[in-house]
Design a protein around this motif. Structure first.
Motif, PDB file in Angstrom:
ATOM      1  N   ALA A   1      32.098 -56.892  54.880  1.00  0.00           N
ATOM      2  CA  ALA A   1      31.399 -56.297  55.970  1.00  0.00           C
ATOM      3  C   ALA A   1      32.104 -55.554  56.785  1.00  0.00           C
ATOM      4  N   GLU A   2      33.638 -55.030  56.573  1.00  0.00           N
ATOM      5  CA  GLU A   2      34.153 -54.051  56.084  1.00  0.00           C
ATOM      6  C   GLU A   2      33.652 -53.361  55.438  1.00  0.00           C
ATOM      7  N   LEU A   3      33.664 -53.730  54.445  1.00  0.00           N
ATOM      8  CA  LEU A   3      33.279 -52.085  53.298  1.00  0.00           C
ATOM      9  C   LEU A   3      31.905 -51.893  53.279  1.00  0.00           C
ATOM     10  N   THR A   4      31.242 -52.461  53.704  1.00  0.00           N
ATOM     11  CA  THR A   4      29.755 -52.295  53.535  1.00  0.00           C
ATOM     12  C   THR A   4      28.761 -51.367  54.774  1.00  0.00           C
ATOM     13  N   THR A   5      29.711 -51.880  56.174  1.00  0.00           N
ATOM     14  CA  THR A   5      29.352 -50.968  57.283  1.00  0.00           C
ATOM     15  C   THR A   5      29.708 -48.900  57.259  1.00  0.00           C
ATOM     16  N   ARG A   6      28.723 -48.910  57.455  1.00  0.00           N
ATOM     17  CA  ARG A   6      29.110 -47.249  57.822  1.00  0.00           C
ATOM     18  C   ARG A   6      29.901 -47.252  59.384  1.00  0.00           C
ATOM     19  N   PRO A   7      30.783 -46.116  59.475  1.00  0.00           N
ATOM     20  CA  PRO A   7      30.867 -46.085  60.570  1.00  0.00           C
ATOM     21  C   PRO A   7      30.138 -45.100  61.930  1.00  0.00           C
ATOM     22  N   SER A   8      29.180 -45.076  60.865  1.00  0.00           N
ATOM     23  CA  SER A   8      28.196 -44.013  62.016  1.00  0.00           C
ATOM     24  C   SER A   8      27.147 -43.367  60.747  1.00  0.00           C
ATOM     25  N   ASP A   9      26.160 -42.644  61.348  1.00  0.00           N
ATOM     26  CA  ASP A   9      25.136 -42.988  61.123  1.00  0.00           C
ATOM     27  C   ASP A   9      25.224 -41.332  59.583  1.00  0.00           C
ATOM     28  N   ASP A  10      27.101 -40.874  59.939  1.00  0.00           N
ATOM     29  CA  ASP A  10      26.559 -39.443  59.428  1.00  0.00           C
ATOM     30  C   ASP A  10      27.891 -39.901  58.147  1.00  0.00           C
ATOM     31  N   ARG A  11      28.319 -40.602  57.976  1.00  0.00           N
ATOM     32  CA  ARG A  11      29.119 -41.032  56.636  1.00  0.00           C
ATOM     33  C   ARG A  11      29.101 -42.749  56.047  1.00  0.00           C
ATOM     34  N   TRP A  12      29.553 -42.533  54.340  1.00  0.00           N
ATOM     35  CA  TRP A  12      29.521 -43.800  53.856  1.00  0.00           C
ATOM     36  C   TRP A  12      30.466 -44.799  54.443  1.00  0.00           C
ATOM     37  N   SER A  13      29.597 -45.547  53.411  1.00  0.00           N
ATOM     38  CA  SER A  13      30.809 -46.771  53.944  1.00  0.00           C
ATOM     39  C   SER A  13      31.750 -46.817  53.517  1.00  0.00           C
ATOM     40  N   ALA A  14      32.651 -47.348  52.613  1.00  0.00           N
ATOM     41  CA  ALA A  14      34.078 -47.433  52.273  1.00  0.00           C
ATOM     42  C   ALA A  14      33.585 -48.083  51.108  1.00  0.00           C
ATOM     43  N   LEU A  15      32.611 -49.069  50.484  1.00  0.00           N
ATOM     44  CA  LEU A  15      32.161 -49.235  49.221  1.00  0.00           C
ATOM     45  C   LEU A  15      31.517 -48.171  48.780  1.00  0.00           C
ATOM     46  N   GLU A  16      30.657 -47.424  49.465  1.00  0.00           N
ATOM     47  CA  GLU A  16      29.906 -46.311  48.852  1.00  0.00           C
ATOM     48  C   GLU A  16      31.231 -45.182  48.304  1.00  0.00           C
ATOM     49  N   TYR A  17      31.908 -45.072  49.473  1.00  0.00           N
ATOM     50  CA  TYR A  17      32.766 -43.942  48.956  1.00  0.00           C
ATOM     51  C   TYR A  17      33.438 -44.489  47.705  1.00  0.00           C
ATOM     52  N   ALA A  18      34.278 -45.691  47.976  1.00  0.00           N
ATOM     53  CA  ALA A  18      34.903 -45.994  46.571  1.00  0.00           C
ATOM     54  C   ALA A  18      33.806 -45.651  45.082  1.00  0.00           C
ATOM     55  N   CYS A  19      32.335 -46.223  44.997  1.00  0.00           N
ATOM     56  CA  CYS A  19      32.227 -46.261  44.145  1.00  0.00           C
ATOM     57  C   CYS A  19      31.579 -44.706  43.577  1.00  0.00           C
ATOM     58  N   HIS A  20      31.908 -43.697  44.482  1.00  0.00           N
ATOM     59  CA  HIS A  20      31.386 -42.204  44.923  1.00  0.00           C
ATOM     60  C   HIS A  20      32.825 -41.736  44.170  1.00  0.00           C
ATOM     61  N   VAL A  21      34.006 -42.019  44.033  1.00  0.00           N
ATOM     62  CA  VAL A  21      34.595 -41.914  43.232  1.00  0.00           C
ATOM     63  C   VAL A  21      34.972 -42.366  41.605  1.00  0.00           C
ATOM     64  N   ARG A  22      34.750 -43.065  41.853  1.00  0.00           N
ATOM     65  CA  ARG A  22      34.496 -43.920  40.801  1.00  0.00           C
ATOM     66  C   ARG A  22      34.222 -43.262  39.578  1.00  0.00           C
ATOM     67  N   ASP A  23      32.417 -42.583  40.167  1.00  0.00           N
ATOM     68  CA  ASP A  23      31.643 -41.546  39.832  1.00  0.00           C
ATOM     69  C   ASP A  23      32.050 -40.156  39.350  1.00  0.00           C
TER      70      ASP A  23
ATOM     71  N   HIS B   1      38.765 -38.670  50.934  1.00  0.00           N
ATOM     72  CA  HIS B   1      37.169 -39.915  50.733  1.00  0.00           C
ATOM     73  C   HIS B   1      38.273 -40.826  50.988  1.00  0.00           C
ATOM     74  N   LEU B   2      39.790 -41.499  50.484  1.00  0.00           N
ATOM     75  CA  LEU B   2      40.540 -42.432  51.361  1.00  0.00           C
ATOM     76  C   LEU B   2      40.939 -42.017  52.490  1.00  0.00           C
ATOM     77  N   ASP B   3      41.464 -40.635  53.108  1.00  0.00           N
ATOM     78  CA  ASP B   3      40.734 -40.196  54.311  1.00  0.00           C
ATOM     79  C   ASP B   3      39.706 -40.990  55.826  1.00  0.00           C
ATOM     80  N   ASP B   4      38.732 -40.312  55.226  1.00  0.00           N
ATOM     81  CA  ASP B   4      37.934 -40.536  55.053  1.00  0.00           C
ATOM     82  C   ASP B   4      37.883 -42.496  55.729  1.00  0.00           C
ATOM     83  N   VAL B   5      37.826 -43.320  54.300  1.00  0.00           N
ATOM     84  CA  VAL B   5      37.846 -44.822  54.699  1.00  0.00           C
ATOM     85  C   VAL B   5      38.417 -44.781  55.649  1.00  0.00           C
ATOM     86  N   ALA B   6      39.986 -44.365  55.536  1.00  0.00           N
ATOM     87  CA  ALA B   6      41.031 -45.212  56.578  1.00  0.00           C
ATOM     88  C   ALA B   6      40.728 -44.684  57.867  1.00  0.00           C
TER      89      ALA B   6
END
Length: 185
Positions: A53-75, A168-173
């Motif tokens: 739940a911590e990974l998939t919840t967006r902290p706000s409407d204009d920010r990706w979740s931690a999992l989304e940011y991680a996938c983005h970094v992978r790509d 993006h690590l900063d975004d996630v933190a």
């Protein structure tokens, strides 16, 4: 729900500190980026070990979740390895356009398995870091062009790249802080 696409031109991060994350790519030696990519991939391992739940919840409407940011970094690691290979083997290549927001939707970033994403980040970081490690001498001045007209040398490309996963690590933190009630920083 899709996030409104980020249409800012971030190329300025090569020359001055990012006011959002504080990272200053202008102080980074391009030759150090390979190890920074490896270190960043390690940082994502801890992120992706958190509860679902911590990974998939967006902290706000204009920010990706931690999992989304991680996938983005992978790509990003995969894409930039391809682009770097072009820069090192072709004269002044043009890069195909990549829409990160479309990729997030099409590849269902927030539904991916965190353990598989963690492994894929490491797998993508390795070849990219190795390719940066192989750059020497005048190769740092080879050029490549993004579809929006931005032009990079391998040197500026390296420093531009590393800002993204660090940011993006900063975004996630910050996102975890918001989700835990600690504010947005």
């Amino acid at each position: 729900m899709p996030i409104e696409p980020d249409t800012k031109d971030w190329t300025w991060v090569v020359d001055r500190p990012c006011p959002e994350c504080g990272f200053d790519a202008s102080t980074v030696a391009a030759a150090d980026v390979a190890q920074m990519v490896r270190d960043n991939a390690v940082g994502w391992q801890a992120v992706l070990a958190r509860p679902g739940a911590e990974l998939t919840t967006r902290p706000s409407d204009d920010r990706w979740s931690a999992l989304e940011y991680a996938c983005h970094v992978r790509d990003v690691f995969r894409l930039y390895d391809q682009r770097l290979a072009l820069m090192l083997t072709e004269d002044d290549p043009d890069f195909a356009n990549w829409d990160q927001d479309d990729a997030a939707i099409a590849d269902r970033y927030n539904e991916q398995d965190p353990a598989q994403v963690a492994a894929a980040i490491t797998e993508a970081a390795g070849p990219l870091a190795d390719r940066f490690d192989s750059v020497t001498g005048d190769a740092w001045q080879r050029t490549g062009n993004r579809s929006d007209g931005a032009r990079f040398t391998v040197d500026t490309f390296a420093r531009y790249l590393i800002h993204d996963p660090v940011h993006h690590l900063d975004d996630v933190a910050k996102g975890f802080a918001v989700l835990s009630g600690g504010g947005s920083g």
